[in-house]
Design a protein around this motif. Structure first.
Motif, mmCIF file in Angstrom:
data_model
loop_
_atom_site.group_PDB
_atom_site.id
_atom_site.type_symbol
_atom_site.label_atom_id
_atom_site.label_comp_id
_atom_site.label_asym_id
_atom_site.label_seq_id
_atom_site.Cartn_x
_atom_site.Cartn_y
_atom_site.Cartn_z
ATOM 1 N N TRP A 212 -19.626 -54.552 56.025
ATOM 2 C CA TRP A 212 -20.557 -55.528 56.574
ATOM 3 C C TRP A 212 -19.838 -56.574 57.392
ATOM 4 N N SER A 213 -18.636 -56.888 57.046
ATOM 5 C CA SER A 213 -17.908 -57.926 57.757
ATOM 6 C C SER A 213 -16.419 -57.677 57.631
ATOM 7 N N VAL A 214 -15.691 -58.392 58.479
ATOM 8 C CA VAL A 214 -14.239 -58.376 58.389
ATOM 9 C C VAL A 214 -13.828 -59.777 57.970
ATOM 10 N N SER A 215 -13.359 -59.925 56.754
ATOM 11 C CA SER A 215 -13.097 -61.250 56.203
ATOM 12 C C SER A 215 -11.853 -61.870 56.816
ATOM 13 N N ARG A 216 -11.664 -63.138 56.534
ATOM 14 C CA ARG A 216 -10.510 -63.866 57.077
ATOM 15 C C ARG A 216 -9.196 -63.280 56.596
ATOM 16 N N SER A 217 -9.190 -62.715 55.408
ATOM 17 C CA SER A 217 -7.945 -62.184 54.849
ATOM 18 C C SER A 217 -7.729 -60.711 55.163
ATOM 19 N N TRP A 218 -8.676 -60.102 55.864
ATOM 20 C CA TRP A 218 -8.573 -58.674 56.149
ATOM 21 C C TRP A 218 -7.412 -58.394 57.086
ATOM 22 N N SER A 219 -6.754 -57.252 56.874
ATOM 23 C CA SER A 219 -5.575 -56.882 57.663
ATOM 24 C C SER A 219 -5.727 -55.466 58.184
ATOM 25 N N ALA A 220 -5.669 -55.313 59.497
ATOM 26 C CA ALA A 220 -5.735 -53.977 60.087
ATOM 27 C C ALA A 220 -4.554 -53.134 59.626
ATOM 28 N N ALA A 221 -3.373 -53.745 59.578
ATOM 29 C CA ALA A 221 -2.180 -53.004 59.173
ATOM 30 C C ALA A 221 -2.323 -52.470 57.750
ATOM 31 N N LYS A 222 -2.804 -53.306 56.830
ATOM 32 C CA LYS A 222 -2.955 -52.882 55.438
ATOM 33 C C LYS A 222 -4.051 -51.827 55.299
ATOM 34 N N GLN A 223 -5.100 -51.939 56.124
ATOM 35 C CA GLN A 223 -6.186 -50.965 56.033
ATOM 36 C C GLN A 223 -5.718 -49.584 56.485
ATOM 37 N N ILE A 224 -4.910 -49.548 57.539
ATOM 38 C CA ILE A 224 -4.378 -48.268 57.995
ATOM 39 C C ILE A 224 -3.470 -47.657 56.919
ATOM 40 N N LEU A 225 -2.658 -48.483 56.305
ATOM 41 C CA LEU A 225 -1.803 -47.983 55.215
ATOM 42 C C LEU A 225 -2.650 -47.435 54.075
ATOM 43 N N ALA A 226 -3.771 -48.106 53.773
ATOM 44 C CA ALA A 226 -4.651 -47.640 52.696
ATOM 45 C C ALA A 226 -5.287 -46.298 53.041
ATOM 46 N N ILE A 227 -5.652 -46.115 54.307
ATOM 47 C CA ILE A 227 -6.238 -44.837 54.722
ATOM 48 C C ILE A 227 -5.232 -43.704 54.557
ATOM 49 N N GLY A 228 -3.964 -43.986 54.854
ATOM 50 C CA GLY A 228 -2.934 -42.951 54.773
ATOM 51 C C GLY A 228 -2.295 -42.786 53.414
ATOM 52 N N ASN A 229 -2.668 -43.633 52.451
ATOM 53 C CA ASN A 229 -2.033 -43.600 51.139
ATOM 54 C C ASN A 229 -2.273 -42.261 50.430
ATOM 55 N N ASN A 230 -1.181 -41.630 50.001
ATOM 56 C CA ASN A 230 -1.239 -40.344 49.270
ATOM 57 C C ASN A 230 -1.922 -39.231 50.057
ATOM 58 N N LEU A 231 -1.823 -39.290 51.371
ATOM 59 C CA LEU A 231 -2.359 -38.212 52.197
ATOM 60 C C LEU A 231 -1.256 -37.174 52.388
ATOM 61 N N ASN A 232 -1.286 -36.164 51.556
ATOM 62 C CA ASN A 232 -0.227 -35.156 51.538
ATOM 63 C C ASN A 232 -0.795 -33.768 51.832
ATOM 64 N N ALA A 233 0.016 -32.964 52.481
ATOM 65 C CA ALA A 233 -0.404 -31.593 52.779
ATOM 66 C C ALA A 233 -0.644 -30.822 51.482
ATOM 67 N N PRO A 234 -1.661 -29.975 51.458
ATOM 68 C CA PRO A 234 -1.966 -29.232 50.232
ATOM 69 C C PRO A 234 -0.895 -28.197 49.911
ATOM 70 N N ARG A 235 -0.643 -28.032 48.638
ATOM 71 C CA ARG A 235 0.311 -27.014 48.189
ATOM 72 C C ARG A 235 -0.417 -25.676 47.991
ATOM 73 N N GLY A 236 0.379 -24.666 47.788
ATOM 74 C CA GLY A 236 -0.183 -23.327 47.684
ATOM 75 C C GLY A 236 -1.233 -23.197 46.604
ATOM 76 N N ASN A 237 -0.995 -23.833 45.450
ATOM 77 C CA ASN A 237 -1.964 -23.715 44.356
ATOM 78 C C ASN A 237 -3.281 -24.415 44.699
#
Length: 390
Positions: A212-237
């Motif tokens: 709904w909004s982008v707060s005063r403390s919101w960080s684009a850099a931190k949000q991008i890091l959150a999107i990429g957090n633990n994004l790993n290629a799938p293993r065979g299993n």
């Protein structure tokens, strides 16, 4: 951008080898049910391979841009178009054709839920980018004042130069404030989904807390890091447990991460930052173009004249460059104007006019595309929520 050797899976025609071997065994059993299963498995494999190829083709097209075209307004629009096309095909594969397969696989359900969580985080990025587009629109209005003051065919007088000078000073201050600011502007409370807040709980209003909004403390850099957090290629299993569906889920997650990262790189956002870790196995057919694009954008961000930019979009650089030259020239003008000086002024106005027209024609379509990305993510999330109940 790191591209490690990856031993957990093989991507391309070999990525579903376990499934293909099983399908062949089923067909050999001469049981009609098994033959149907084998046919379905082969059809799914072709579908997944086609999706990988489509993603690769889109990224190759983006990576083929010349140095002058990369990060231009037109290129950013092409980036969003590529995302929307990939997202649409992803929805067809995961939510239409293979909804039952997802529902039968806890592993697929988990991976899809993680993808949707990343997507929800991207909604804030869309809102922040929308604010950045609005900021560019304000700069554009100041450029328009300069164009109106100095771009007419009549002789140029002191009053016109005073008006242009004030607009150029306001523009320089506005762009400097955007560079220096690491906090949000107080009125950043717009949202693409605001008018829908009272609808069904699974509608856009459901994402109110995040988008709904982008707060005063919101960080684009931190949000991008959150999107990429633990994004790993799938293993065979994981690939085997999901009948191969782990692959497009990971692929679309990487596309989402890259597109949001590139938007933050190009458009003014509060607390911008580009230091995000991309781990892309080289075996993916789309790995090379996404690595190339990442590296080229990072190189652009490190150039001396771009290091402290409020956005890497080429037109932002041109606005700053041409307006600075124009401002220096206006400061040096003496009256009455010589014919030579008037010719120089008109030449500078023409240069400024070129970027003015590009922004004038492209900014509204860009905002509509960002809006469409926002709504497409929401629709994907709400549609995907019913997979487990199918």
């Amino acid at each position: 951008m790191h591209t490690p050797d990856y031993q957990g899976s093989h991507v391309g025609r070999s990525i579903l080898s376990l499934r293909r071997d099983q399908a062949a065994a089923d067909a050999a059993a001469m049981d009609p049910h098994h033959r149907d299963a084998a046919s379905a498995a082969q059809e799914l494999e072709l579908e997944l391979e086609a999706f990988q190829r489509q993603v690769a083709d889109r990224l190759l097209d983006l990576s083929s841009a010349s140095a002058d075209d990369l990060l231009s307004l037109a290129w950013v629009r092409k980036l969003l178009d590529a995302f929307l096309c990939c997202q649409e095909e992803f929805g067809v594969i995961l939510l239409n054709n293979n909804r039952a397969n997802v529902a039968r696989s806890p592993a697929a359900e988990r991976l899809l839920a993680e993808f949707h969580e990343r997507s929800v985080k991207a909604l804030d990025v869309c809102n922040a980018v929308r604010d950045g587009i609005e900021q560019i629109r304000q700069w554009h209005k100041l450029l328009e004042i300069v164009m109106c003051a100095l771009g007419n065919r009549r002789s140029l007088g002191e009053g016109q130069f005073r008006r242009a000078k004030k607009a150029l000073i306001d523009l320089a201050i506005a762009m400097l404030d955007e560079k220096d600011s690491s906090t949000a502007i107080g009125h950043r409370n717009r949202s693409f989904g605001r008018s829908n807040a009272s609808r069904d709980p699974r509608s856009i209003g459901h994402f109110r807390s995040l988008s709904w909004s982008v707060s005063r403390s919101w960080s684009a850099a931190k949000q991008i890091l959150a999107i990429g957090n633990n994004l790993n290629a799938p293993r065979g299993n994981e690939i085997a447990a999901t009948n191969g569906l782990a692959v497009p889920i990971f692929t679309m997650g990487m596309v989402l991460l890259f597109v949001m990262w590139a938007l933050v790189a190009a458009i003014p956002c509060q607390d911008r930052g580009l230091q995000v870790h991309f781990s892309v196995p080289r075996q993916f057919v789309w790995a090379a173009p996404i690595i190339s694009l990442h590296d080229r954008i990072m190189e652009e961000s490190k150039k001396r004249e771009r290091k402290n930019a409020c956005g890497l979009m080429r037109e932002i650089y041109q606005i700053e460059k041409y307006s600075r030259v124009m401002s220096e020239m206006v400061d040096s003008v003496n009256f009455p104007l010589t014919e030579e000086k008037e010719g120089e002024v008109r030449q500078r106005v023409q240069e400024l006019g070129q970027v003015f027209e590009v922004v004038n024609e492209g900014l509204d379509p860009l905002e509509r595309q960002v809006r469409e990305v926002f709504h497409r993510i929401v629709r994907s999330r709400t549609d995907g929520g019913s997979c487990s109940s199918t």
